[in-house]
Design an enzyme around this catalytic site. Sequence first.
Site: not given
Ligand code: GAL
Length: 958
Positions: A443, A518
């Site tokens: 990100e 993710e």
């Molecule tokens: C994402 C990020 C993670 C964590 C997650 C929480 O955007 O990559 O590290 O912060 O959100 O929802």
Amino acid sequence: MNSNIFNWRGFGSAFLLLAACVSAHAATTSTTSTKPDVKAGRERLSLDRGWLFHLGDVVHPPIVGHEESYSNAKAGNAPGAAGTEFDDSDWRRLDLPHDWAVEGPFDPKANISQGYRPRGIGWYRRYLKVDPADRGRHFELQFDAIATHATVWVNGNVVNRNWSGYNASNIDITPYLNYGDSLNTISIRADAEAMEGWWYEGAGMYRHAWLVKRAPLHVATDGVYAVPRAGKGKQWTLPVEVTVNNSGKKVSDVTVEVTLFDPAGKQVGRQTAKASVGVLKDAVVKLPFSINDPALWSIEKTNLYRVTTRVIQDGKAQDEVSLHTGFRTIRFDAQQGFFLNGQHVKLQGVCIHQDHAGVGVAIPDSVWEYRLRRLKELGVNAIRFSHNAPAAEVLDMVDRMGFVVMDENRNFNPSPDYMKQLEWMVKRDRHHPGIILWSVFNEEPVQGSEVGYEMVRRMAAVVKSLDDTRPVTAAMNGGFFSDLNVSHAVDVVGANYQVPDYDRYHKAFPDKPFTSSEDTSAFMTRGEFKTVKEKGIIASYDDLADAAQWGNTHRDAWEAIATRPYVAGGFVWTGFDYRGEPTPNEWPAVSSVFGIMDLNGFPKNAYYIHQVQWIKDRPLIHIAPHWNWSGSEGKEIRVMVMANVEKVQLLLNGKALGEQQVDPFRMNFFNVAYAPGKLEAVGYRGGREVARTSVETTGAAVALELVPDRAQLAGDGRDAMPITVRALDAQGRAVPLADANVTFAVTGGGRSIGHGNGDPTSHEDEKGATRRLFNGLAQLIVQTNWDSNQPVEVVATAPGLHAAKIAIPVKAVAPEPFVASADAPTTFVRSWRVAPVSDQRPDPNQKLAGFDMNTWGWGSPPLWADAGAKYHLYRSSFTPRKNLANGNGLIRFGGIRGKAEVWVDGALVGKKDTYAPAPLDLSLPAGTGKREINVIVEAEPGQGSGIEGHVTIEPRVK
Ligand code: GAL
């Protein structure tokens, strides 16, 4: 300035010239000798034991004055805690791994992202004794990771700076070493104010430390590249590349031998190649293997081949190192997703950080094994170590246990310092068959721009130059559709969340392989079934209201991935809760609630949801919630049944409540009027019962129970295990809402290293003697003592409950080879000024101008003078340790040849009245701070003289 200070002749001081000649002679001898004069072989010794630690910075006062400035600028003279003479006698003694942040209290003013845990700065020091028989070998310090910015000094020389808390520092310390009694000092300043993440990162030396001793001709660290490649049919090649380093003094011809052993340990190949390795140079040797029909590595069958590399000189092995690799093919297909050995595998993945209850980021290897075992039981087949490379031992476990891995770089930056971090990761990890993707970032706001594209292009190129067998990815959370963006520079596009864009992207770029990198980010508090916003409690039904706005529920996220063949798979955020990011809550919540499991690895309801979705080969059925709803008699309770069968039936106290076809994505819900007793779920396939489970209303807790994770521990001082702590009712059933405050006593061959309970709002001391059960559970982690075979005895007590007591057998095992701790009650007076010789007794306290760096010479014992002038004056200074301030210290001369007078701070403290060489012990007058010492040596006419042994400041009684 003072370029002539090394020109000893300038002093007219014959003894210094002679000393120089002697050492030059020694060097010549070793260069021309044909006998191997340096020990062959490699020792990899644990350096986890025997560190001294100081919490807080140790600020050295500003350097003032010419003499001090001049000296400060010289090799080996780092001041204060970085230097050799620093008094660390009151520092805490500890063993690694160590995370100081988890030891401290929570603080509402501290950073929410770091779990409200103050981090700060800390110092570590350790002493090292090196056997003179090891002279000539190559010595490397290896720190597997230090959080976060670390500076390392050896004997007052700064030897490394590492600005990532996730990278190893491998440091050649050979040139700085003292041999024999003169100890070596390692000093480390760890600045954990620096942050690289938005999650709990811990503080200090939280991974292992090693001392690696090798022959001068040796395989460089991470110097074996061995990744098999599939050829035609069942034919494979294994192009091995070995980097040999020569720290010796002559160009050397070597034979590099690589032997390949199959998973059963049978030799299946051997290759040798010759190379000439220049002095202080590397040589890269290539040995191509051809292997027919190897046993393949897969998630189910983790066949690992051992690659053993030897460096041989004149028929004698100088170094040997082994690693494991695996034969497997990987392919990301833009339409059908991921294939391992030609078989389609949907990635059932989780993202995980690296902290655990009780221990923070200092997770013992055996607790990592426990965590990975929990993931395996859950049906996970893929892990994304977010957002950093994990410990090397964890990747070894991953290979053995059968997971595929996205290995992710921490810092997105192609500048030289940071590129080194990426190179380190790829070089260290590329032999692991489990690794299927290199991720260069997570990100990044520039991901949709030319800047992002250009940065990734460079980082991907570096990865490919080191390993072109795996695709490069980046975890993007936007920017997919701009004209030039990061997705154009990677092989597999990773999407964090963005479910609505999955199809749009695939339609626009149908030929680009795609995976969720993710997903999910749903909240859930273990054991809770009603959301209570004010208390930060989140129910376990996986409702839409309990997922992050940018994320999805566990069920929605997996459905989106599972139903799209082109999506290679998913990586749930997260496998385990972690400290920090208590989203959607803030203080008093201190840890996240995204986990499928809590901080201890206790399953939340999400565990059962995913388990029935991911495990297909055996029938599974689970019910939520628990069945202790006293006061809610007659009221409807929402019951969730999770099963991987065809049909489920629910019964309360034997009475059928209904049947449902199993919904593999949504799960099955029943509304049940509460009556205490037994709620049962039965699963059917083809009309036949294949699974059954139940929850029962329990009575009040009457006793505690301790359930060890394994039957036995190894007595190596490293093996650790979690013990589940729970409360039972009179019938021996675990009470789901028990909240007893439990006190632990751990005796025998081990100790407690921390505990937790999964309550995201708990502020209990993670290292103290007590811990409250949270929704029926807590976890205590015990670790064996070094060299122990005594059982670890644990007693748990709580008011009003029967105590629980267990004794975990400890098996005596040989400890991993380690570097013995070396105590440093001794201050070595090493750096001396040498006055011009004279035939008149010199004034021992004569002034030498602070800016005069040349009239007097420089040296360290042995300070030898040839026959000639009568008087020699030596001057130095030292700062005795605090415990010697009151006059109970000794000044010890290992040997003085000639008569001598010793003066400290202008006063005569003792004399030697004979010419013959002899040691001399004198009382150190009381006093603090820096002391000046002057020694006059009077030579016997016609004889040499000098200070022959070490000069040390020691306690009178050790
Ligand atoms: C994402 C990020 C993670 C964590 C997650 C929480 O955007 O990559 O590290 O912060 O959100 O929802």
